[in-house]
Write a protein that holds these residues in place. Sequence first.
Motif, PDB file in Angstrom:
ATOM      1  N   GLN A 102     -42.291  -4.106 -18.915  1.00  0.00           N
ATOM      2  CA  GLN A 102     -41.921  -3.742 -17.563  1.00  0.00           C
ATOM      3  C   GLN A 102     -41.436  -2.299 -17.501  1.00  0.00           C
ATOM      4  O   GLN A 102     -41.078  -1.707 -18.511  1.00  0.00           O
ATOM      5  CB  GLN A 102     -40.848  -4.673 -17.009  1.00  0.00           C
ATOM      6  N   LEU A 103     -41.445  -1.764 -16.268  1.00  0.00           N
ATOM      7  CA  LEU A 103     -40.924  -0.430 -15.987  1.00  0.00           C
ATOM      8  C   LEU A 103     -39.730  -0.549 -15.058  1.00  0.00           C
ATOM      9  O   LEU A 103     -39.690  -1.457 -14.215  1.00  0.00           O
ATOM     10  CB  LEU A 103     -41.990   0.436 -15.312  1.00  0.00           C
ATOM     11  N   ALA A 104     -38.798   0.372 -15.197  1.00  0.00           N
ATOM     12  CA  ALA A 104     -37.636   0.379 -14.318  1.00  0.00           C
ATOM     13  C   ALA A 104     -37.280   1.815 -13.968  1.00  0.00           C
ATOM     14  O   ALA A 104     -37.134   2.660 -14.861  1.00  0.00           O
ATOM     15  CB  ALA A 104     -36.453  -0.314 -14.987  1.00  0.00           C
ATOM     16  N   GLU A 105     -37.141   2.097 -12.670  1.00  0.00           N
ATOM     17  CA  GLU A 105     -36.733   3.412 -12.198  1.00  0.00           C
ATOM     18  C   GLU A 105     -35.222   3.436 -11.994  1.00  0.00           C
ATOM     19  O   GLU A 105     -34.605   2.412 -11.683  1.00  0.00           O
ATOM     20  CB  GLU A 105     -37.410   3.766 -10.868  1.00  0.00           C
ATOM     21  N   SER A 106     -34.648   4.615 -12.138  1.00  0.00           N
ATOM     22  CA  SER A 106     -33.230   4.818 -11.863  1.00  0.00           C
ATOM     23  C   SER A 106     -33.020   6.241 -11.385  1.00  0.00           C
ATOM     24  O   SER A 106     -33.913   7.088 -11.528  1.00  0.00           O
ATOM     25  CB  SER A 106     -32.391   4.544 -13.112  1.00  0.00           C
ATOM     26  N   GLY A 107     -31.853   6.493 -10.808  1.00  0.00           N
ATOM     27  CA  GLY A 107     -31.490   7.853 -10.430  1.00  0.00           C
ATOM     28  C   GLY A 107     -31.574   8.151  -8.947  1.00  0.00           C
ATOM     29  O   GLY A 107     -31.242   9.255  -8.518  1.00  0.00           O
ATOM     30  N   GLY A 108     -32.028   7.197  -8.163  1.00  0.00           N
ATOM     31  CA  GLY A 108     -32.097   7.431  -6.731  1.00  0.00           C
ATOM     32  C   GLY A 108     -30.721   7.467  -6.093  1.00  0.00           C
ATOM     33  O   GLY A 108     -29.705   7.167  -6.735  1.00  0.00           O
ATOM     34  N   GLY A 109     -30.676   7.854  -4.826  1.00  0.00           N
ATOM     35  CA  GLY A 109     -29.411   7.900  -4.118  1.00  0.00           C
ATOM     36  C   GLY A 109     -29.509   8.712  -2.850  1.00  0.00           C
ATOM     37  O   GLY A 109     -30.604   9.029  -2.378  1.00  0.00           O
TER      38      GLY A 109
END
Length: 127
Positions: A3-10
Amino acid sequence: QAQLAESGGGLVQPGGSLRLSCAASGFTLDYYAIGWFRQVPGKEREGVSCISSSGAETNYSDSVKGRFTISRGNAGNTVDLQMNSLKPEDTAVYYCATRAPCDFGLDHTTVRPYDYWGQGTQVTVSS
């Protein structure tokens, strides 16, 4: 399970910066071209950037060229998207995905049925 997971949004003010990260688990990102895409409600998913498996080739949409930079993380198994000079029109849910080689363009159809999508991360640019 792969799986892939994005982070860092806001939430960020116009002119500000954010750094998104796409992390893989269960497989190695180095074997794949990786794309960043974004989508707003009611519109088609838009290709933003692509990086080749080697990292030697990068592509950007005209709307983000000169402001966004895609790179492979030094720690390994991540692909980052540095977003500078953000504008309100950059507001969207951002997704990363494995995809066809960058030579095929930025369209979301370059993500094949057997590729992997992340779950998305919200980016909101507003004062």
